[in-house]
Design a protein around this motif. Structure first.
Motif, short mmCIF file in Angstrom:
data_model
loop_
_atom_site.label_atom_id
_atom_site.label_comp_id
_atom_site.label_asym_id
_atom_site.label_seq_id
_atom_site.Cartn_x
_atom_site.Cartn_y
_atom_site.Cartn_z
N VAL A 1 0.83 -1.21 0.00
CA VAL A 1 0.00 0.00 0.00
C VAL A 1 0.86 1.25 0.00
N LEU A 2 1.88 1.26 0.85
CA LEU A 2 2.77 2.41 0.91
C LEU A 2 3.53 2.58 -0.39
N GLY A 3 3.90 1.47 -1.00
CA GLY A 3 4.62 1.56 -2.26
C GLY A 3 3.79 2.11 -3.38
N LEU A 4 2.50 1.75 -3.43
CA LEU A 4 1.64 2.23 -4.49
C LEU A 4 1.25 3.69 -4.30
N ASN A 5 0.93 4.06 -3.06
CA ASN A 5 0.47 5.42 -2.79
C ASN A 5 1.60 6.41 -2.62
N GLY A 6 2.79 5.93 -2.27
CA GLY A 6 3.88 6.84 -1.94
C GLY A 6 4.96 6.91 -2.97
N CYS A 7 4.65 6.64 -4.22
CA CYS A 7 5.65 6.66 -5.27
C CYS A 7 5.19 7.55 -6.42
N SER A 8 6.15 8.09 -7.11
CA SER A 8 5.90 8.84 -8.33
C SER A 8 7.18 8.89 -9.14
N VAL A 9 7.04 9.35 -10.36
CA VAL A 9 8.20 9.47 -11.24
C VAL A 9 8.35 10.93 -11.63
N ARG A 10 9.52 11.48 -11.46
CA ARG A 10 9.76 12.89 -11.77
C ARG A 10 10.48 13.01 -13.10
N TYR A 11 10.05 13.99 -13.89
CA TYR A 11 10.67 14.28 -15.17
C TYR A 11 11.46 15.59 -15.03
N ASP A 12 12.77 15.54 -15.34
CA ASP A 12 13.56 16.76 -15.26
C ASP A 12 13.40 17.57 -16.54
N LYS A 13 14.17 18.66 -16.67
CA LYS A 13 14.02 19.56 -17.81
C LYS A 13 14.37 18.88 -19.13
N ASN A 14 15.23 17.87 -19.07
CA ASN A 14 15.62 17.17 -20.28
C ASN A 14 14.73 15.98 -20.60
N GLY A 15 13.68 15.78 -19.81
CA GLY A 15 12.77 14.66 -20.03
C GLY A 15 13.23 13.36 -19.42
N LYS A 16 14.29 13.38 -18.63
CA LYS A 16 14.79 12.17 -17.99
C LYS A 16 13.89 11.78 -16.82
N VAL A 17 13.62 10.49 -16.69
CA VAL A 17 12.73 10.01 -15.65
C VAL A 17 13.52 9.77 -14.38
N LEU A 18 13.04 10.34 -13.27
CA LEU A 18 13.68 10.18 -11.97
C LEU A 18 12.65 9.63 -10.99
N PHE A 19 12.98 8.54 -10.30
CA PHE A 19 12.08 7.93 -9.33
C PHE A 19 12.01 8.81 -8.09
N LYS A 20 10.81 8.97 -7.56
CA LYS A 20 10.60 9.86 -6.42
C LYS A 20 9.56 9.25 -5.48
N THR A 21 9.80 9.39 -4.19
CA THR A 21 8.85 8.91 -3.18
C THR A 21 7.88 10.04 -2.83
N ASP A 22 6.59 9.73 -2.86
CA ASP A 22 5.55 10.71 -2.56
C ASP A 22 5.11 10.54 -1.12
N LEU A 23 5.83 11.20 -0.23
CA LEU A 23 5.51 11.07 1.20
C LEU A 23 4.23 11.80 1.57
N ALA A 24 3.82 12.77 0.75
CA ALA A 24 2.60 13.53 1.08
C ALA A 24 1.38 12.63 1.10
N SER A 25 1.39 11.56 0.29
CA SER A 25 0.23 10.65 0.27
C SER A 25 0.14 9.82 1.54
N VAL A 26 1.29 9.60 2.19
CA VAL A 26 1.33 8.73 3.36
C VAL A 26 1.36 9.53 4.66
N LEU A 27 2.19 10.55 4.70
CA LEU A 27 2.40 11.30 5.95
C LEU A 27 1.76 12.69 5.94
N GLY A 28 1.28 13.14 4.78
CA GLY A 28 0.76 14.49 4.69
C GLY A 28 -0.69 14.63 5.10
N ASN A 29 -1.21 15.85 5.03
CA ASN A 29 -2.59 16.16 5.37
C ASN A 29 -3.35 16.52 4.09
#
Length: 246
Positions: A19-47
């Motif tokens: 559950v934490l893995g599905l809700n707390g993950c995202s992929v970030r795209y930089d200015k060059n279009g490169k994909v960067l893995f990112k953890t979305d803590l706001a979905s788990v720990l945020g309000n």
């Protein structure tokens, strides 16, 4: 069949991890279009401080974590951070031509009350920050294909029209209302006194003087009353997403 406490604990931890893995993950795209893995803590720990419904019926949320705000929507776990704000709330939402338009009220270091417009459609998003206007609420007009925001600033109106995925900016002068002038004239007009009997005394009229003929009219150049309209560029914010497939 009995299940040991140890196995039950392991299964619970496994489910929680998924559950934490599905809700707390995202992929970030930089200015060059490169994909960067990112953890979305706001979905788990945020309000969650706001919710909205997209044009396709899916739901989204405005979240806050440690003073940072972001939007997340759809089953693709798309996220858009709101940069440069210390407070944000959703004022209203509109569905126009398949677009979901969110009007946000935000607080920035330079102004305690500003407005932003977010355009969400499927996996894409755009944001317009009205940074030149502070502590002034808009007059809103929504139609089938347009959203108009009018901000009164000094002696002019800053008008922003969203239409077909673009925002157009115009500056309009504030015109005096004719009705207000008429009401003012009525209030200053003295009432006529009513006399019980009409006066029968005749008043001699002075002979009318001859009026000089008017000078011939001079052709005037045609005035250009068109108002300048410019495209208002959206802010450039990196969007993140993670596609979840069954």
């Amino acid at each position: 069949m009995s299940v040991s406490l140890h196995n039950l604990t392991l299964r619970s931890l496994l489910v929680l991890t998924i559950v934490l893995g599905l809700n707390g993950c995202s992929v970030r795209y930089d200015k060059n279009g490169k994909v960067l893995f990112k953890t979305d803590l706001a979905s788990v720990l945020g309000n969650e401080v706001g919710q909205f419904v997209l044009a396709d019926g899916s739901k989204g949320a405005l979240r806050e974590l440690n003073g940072r705000y972001s939007l997340k929507w759809s089953n693709l776990m798309i996220e858009r951070p709101l940069e440069g704000v210390s407070w944000a709330r959703i004022i209203n939402q509109y569905h126009i031509e398949g677009h979901t338009l969110l009007l946000l009220k935000v607080a920035t270091p330079s102004c305690p009350a500003q407005y932003r417009l977010i355009d969400l459609q499927n996996t894409s998003s755009q944001e317009w920050a009205f940074t030149g206007i502070c502590d002034v609420g808009p007059e809103i007009t929504a139609s089938a294909d347009k959203l108009q925001l009018n901000f009164t600033s000094g002696n002019r109106i800053e008008q922003f029209n969203w239409q077909h995925g673009e925002v157009y900016h115009s500056r309009l002068p504030i015109q005096k209302q004719k009705t207000a002038l008429k009401e003012k004239a009525k209030s200053t007009r003295k009432p006529k006194s009513q006399s019980p009997e009409k006066s029968t005394k005749q008043v001699k009229r002075a002979p009318a003087k001859a009026v000089d003929p008017l000078p011939p009219k001079v052709a005037q150049p045609e005035l250009d009353n068109s108002l300048p309209t410019e495209i208002y560029s959206p802010t450039k914010t990196r969007q993140t997403s993670l596609e979840v497939r069954p």
